[in-house]
Scaffold this motif. Sequence first.
Motif, short mmCIF file in Angstrom:
data_model
loop_
_atom_site.label_atom_id
_atom_site.label_comp_id
_atom_site.label_asym_id
_atom_site.label_seq_id
_atom_site.Cartn_x
_atom_site.Cartn_y
_atom_site.Cartn_z
N VAL A 40 0.86 -1.19 0.00
CA VAL A 40 0.00 0.00 0.00
C VAL A 40 0.89 1.24 0.00
O VAL A 40 2.12 1.15 0.12
CB VAL A 40 -0.94 0.03 1.22
N GLU A 41 0.26 2.40 -0.12
CA GLU A 41 0.99 3.66 0.04
C GLU A 41 1.07 4.00 1.52
O GLU A 41 0.06 3.89 2.24
CB GLU A 41 0.26 4.79 -0.69
N ALA A 42 2.24 4.40 1.97
CA ALA A 42 2.41 4.79 3.37
C ALA A 42 3.04 6.18 3.41
O ALA A 42 4.03 6.44 2.72
CB ALA A 42 3.28 3.79 4.11
N TYR A 43 2.46 7.07 4.20
CA TYR A 43 2.86 8.47 4.23
C TYR A 43 3.34 8.83 5.63
O TYR A 43 2.52 8.93 6.56
CB TYR A 43 1.67 9.36 3.85
N PRO A 44 4.64 9.01 5.83
CA PRO A 44 5.17 9.32 7.17
C PRO A 44 5.21 10.82 7.44
O PRO A 44 5.53 11.62 6.56
CB PRO A 44 6.59 8.76 7.10
N PHE A 45 4.91 11.18 8.68
CA PHE A 45 5.00 12.57 9.11
C PHE A 45 5.71 12.62 10.45
O PHE A 45 5.31 11.93 11.39
CB PHE A 45 3.61 13.20 9.26
N TRP A 79 -2.37 16.86 10.52
CA TRP A 79 -3.68 16.89 9.87
C TRP A 79 -3.57 17.56 8.48
O TRP A 79 -4.14 17.07 7.50
CB TRP A 79 -4.70 17.63 10.74
N THR A 80 -2.82 18.65 8.40
CA THR A 80 -2.63 19.32 7.11
C THR A 80 -1.92 18.40 6.12
O THR A 80 -2.28 18.31 4.94
CB THR A 80 -1.82 20.62 7.30
N PHE A 81 -0.92 17.69 6.62
CA PHE A 81 -0.18 16.72 5.80
C PHE A 81 -1.16 15.68 5.22
O PHE A 81 -1.09 15.33 4.04
CB PHE A 81 0.87 16.04 6.69
#
Length: 270
Positions: free
Chosen positions: A62-67, A81-83
């Motif tokens: 899957v796509e994983a988006y780290p912040f 939240w904005t990310f």
Amino acid sequence: MSDTTTTTGTAAARPLALVTGGASGIGLELAKQFATHGYDVAISGQSERVFDSAKTLADLGVEAYPFRGDAGTYDGVEGFWTFVTDLGRPVAAAALNVGIGVGGAFVDTDLDDELKLIAINVTGTVHMAKRVVQHMVAGGDGRILVVSSVSATTPTPYETVYGPSKAFGFSFAESLREELKDTGVSVTALLPGATNSEFHANAGMGNTKFGDNSWKNDKTLVAQQGYDALIAGDDHVVGGDEATKQAAIDNRTTPEPVKAARQAEAARPS
Ligand SMILES: NC(=O)c1ccc[n+]([C@@H]2O[C@H](COP(=O)([O-])OP(=O)(O)OC[C@H]3O[C@@H](n4cnc5c(N)ncnc54)[C@H](OP(=O)(O)O)[C@@H]3O)[C@@H](O)[C@H]2O)c1
């Protein structure tokens, strides 16, 4: 919006879940649950390892988006939240998981540590819930998991502020759930018992019964139970083995001073 094709479809076609504190521990296991059930995942953490954890999740197809940000600050919560919203996709599920503990006698512990705990466990949870709830209610769809604790069901001497912060999370989840029952948005509380993560070491509780991870609940099992309850739309689930579930039931009818004395034995620094 990403249109990356993977083994489980396209990112645009998959639902999106966010997990606060998803870089390790129970949060990473929750993120794995979402990923293995076909969700793309956005995760937050305070250290660099959030980026490696995202790679682990991406390996599940899957796509994983780290912040990376501090969940104990207004800007850190708002930044995550904005990310997530900048991905331009509806948030289908949100696990409000991030939380810390502070061990030790209240007379000795550092006030700044306890104010940070409240900032992360209480203020940050309310902040992210506000964003998530308004987003999901506007879309008429969504699932929210609030990670509380069995500590919500007992006084927690020597974790004097932690237990009350988790009691807040439990009551907050049940309150929100009732308010949102006709909106298409469900709210579920996960109450893990002691679980084999880095939590107690991070809380400075290495010199207590909780310093030993060997007897604790398995974080993968706890996350699986939380995910299953979330999807079932249950109001809450106790995370852990049968003894943990029974302890949570017993806590309902055990006097507070009795529970406090028992908890003190386990959490008092040696
Ligand atoms: N473990 C237990 O026995 C237990 C029992 C009941 C409930 N819970 C609850 O379960 C939740 C998860 O705990 P856990 O056991 O997985 O703890 P953990 O192993 O200490 O993991 C905490 C996660 O939160 C992140 N984090 C910590 N402080 C942060 C901050 N200021 N800003 C952003 N991210 C931060 C950490 O990021 P890094 O990886 O970058 O450090 C890590 O990914 C908490 O709400 C806790 O209260 C735990």
